[in-house]
Design an enzyme around this catalytic site. Sequence first.
Site, PDB file in Angstrom:
ATOM      1  N   ASP A 125      -4.365  -8.900  -3.118  1.00 54.42           N
ATOM      2  CA  ASP A 125      -4.892  -8.165  -1.633  1.00 54.42           C
ATOM      3  C   ASP A 125      -6.181  -9.022  -1.833  1.00 54.42           C
ATOM      4  O   ASP A 125      -6.498 -10.048  -1.750  1.00 54.42           O
ATOM      5  CB  ASP A 125      -5.410  -6.838  -1.530  1.00 54.42           C
ATOM      6  N   HIS A 127       1.212  -1.124  -0.017  1.00 51.78           N
ATOM      7  CA  HIS A 127       0.172   0.347  -0.471  1.00 51.78           C
ATOM      8  C   HIS A 127       0.720   1.331  -0.495  1.00 51.78           C
ATOM      9  O   HIS A 127       1.217   1.950  -1.038  1.00 51.78           O
ATOM     10  CB  HIS A 127      -1.077  -0.187   1.387  1.00 51.78           C
TER      11      HIS A 127
HETATM   12  C1  NGQ Z   1      -5.218  -7.810   5.928  1.00 55.43           C
HETATM   13  N1  NGQ Z   1      -6.329  -5.660   4.671  1.00 55.43           N
HETATM   14  O1  NGQ Z   1      -4.216  -8.321   6.456  1.00 55.43           O
HETATM   15  O2  NGQ Z   1      -6.166  -8.549   5.213  1.00 55.43           O
HETATM   16  C2  NGQ Z   1      -5.421  -6.260   5.669  1.00 55.43           C
HETATM   17  C3  NGQ Z   1      -6.658  -6.182   6.988  1.00 55.43           C
HETATM   18  C4  NGQ Z   1      -5.402  -4.607   8.578  1.00 55.43           C
HETATM   19  C5  NGQ Z   1      -5.960  -4.862   3.973  1.00 55.43           C
HETATM   20  N2  NGQ Z   1      -5.022  -3.867   4.202  1.00 55.43           N
HETATM   21  C6  NGQ Z   1      -6.393  -6.154   8.590  1.00 55.43           C
HETATM   22  N3  NGQ Z   1      -6.264  -4.418   2.664  1.00 55.43           N
HETATM   23  O3  NGQ Z   1      -4.417  -4.286   8.079  1.00 55.43           O
HETATM   24  O4  NGQ Z   1      -5.266  -4.687  10.080  1.00 55.43           O
HETATM   25 ZN    ZN Z   2      -2.785  -7.045   2.300  1.00 58.17          ZN
END
Ligand code: NGQ
Ligand code: ZN
Length: 468
Positions: free
Chosen positions: A332, A281
């Site tokens: 993702d 990101h």
């Molecule tokens: C994840 N996803 O690890 O799946 C994360 C959400 C987080 C994104 N950041 C959970 N898009 O970042 O705490």
């Molecule tokens: Zn991720």
Amino acid sequence: MTAIFAQHARLPDGDAALGGTAARWARGVRIEVDAQGNIGAVAENASPRPGDEAVSIVLPGMADLHSHAFQRAMAGLAETAQAAGDDFWSWREWMYRFMARLTPEDLQAIAAQLYLEKLQRGCTAVVEFHYVHHDPQGRPYADPAHMGHRLIAAAQEAGIGLTLAPVLYTYGGFGRAPLQAHQQRFATQVDDVLRMLQSLRPAVDADAGQLALGLAPHSLRAVEAAQIHALLAGVDAAMPMHIHAAEQTREVDACLDVLGCRPVRHLLDAVGLDARWCVVHATHLSAGEVQGLAASGAVAGLCPSTEANLGDGLFPFVEYAAEGGRWGLGGDAHVCRDPFEELRAVEYAQRLARRRRNLAAVQAGAGSSRIGDRLWDAAVAGGAQASGRRIGRLAPGYRADLVVARLADAAADAYDIEDWLNQAVFGGGGVQVAAAMVGGRWQLRDGQHRDAAGIHARYRAALARLIG
Ligand code: NGQ
Ligand code: ZN
């Protein structure tokens, strides 16, 4: 030995050792594949020999550098207003509830479906940022890497290349906040993750051409810099490292509060970024962070469809590219599985924000002025770097990972080959992947995969159970 004879192939243009990512179209390209599944020789302006497989347009396969495979099963299910003010954090609660029931069988079934879909759209490799380690009660499985082994099995079912990066996830937020109940499935200390690597190592070594290991401290919310240093001390210096950073402004603010600086600044100063790193990101960057990240040689892991879906904000792509920053594409949450669409999203977001056109060409170094070329070539190179595998170049010594593609356009043959990637990304007709070779083996041929029916059936059953 297999050989392919392509009318046109996208060959590297310049020396990988110099960091070049540019590529060009070559004609009459003969690619020899050795018994290990690597490219033995590449000749252009060549003549076909008896037994060669004749194909039209060949590209190096894309690597998806950031996958949470299980989230494929949630695609399209989280698009209903829950409350005024839905945002990333309310989505995350929803995602945790969905994940809470996920079994090892579900994970394998979903991942195999996803990896097949990725192959069908031009990806021949994926990096799995894998954090659902424990059972639904938060207890480790008898083999702590049980879920990781399921992801390897899924990659082998589909026939895609895999870098498996087990995630270190210790805290529920900055300042050593405790994990929430739903985060117990991720709970790990440094030694737990190193033990997972030990468990996975024999399986990876047994299929070394196709598989590799990485490591993923989840984020600065979940891990401290000292733990990252402990991870680095426990593995060899070539192992790829992946981390989420600065996706949401709330994360940046909390980081400023607790650590006294912004997340990417903290990574640059307290961890030390270099070419083995993929910063996923990196959405919210100061000008100094843009410069520092680009200069570090790390890859920015852009996840355009997920970042749009979650309302993350806009990565400063034009500034970063102007500094020569490296980047690649992550699926993702997999609300889009098509790398050409993802590339279009990268460029269009910049056009909308800046009210200008053809922005990805505003980039350091020489190369094509066609935006489709710039985007595809850079993302292939960045994905390869982040995977830690010898992929992404149709050149001797690299993995024989390639796709045979055609434009899904009524006048496909009328276009000059030089416009092919612009058509693929911006033409609106989309791309059909007729065949995909991974590690020297055709995993997709005439658009067909040997186990598609079984993979789809197992996926349908898993999905029905999860949403039932
Ligand atoms: C994840 N996803 O690890 O799946 C994360 C959400 C987080 C994104 N950041 C959970 N898009 O970042 O705490
Ligand atoms: Zn991720």
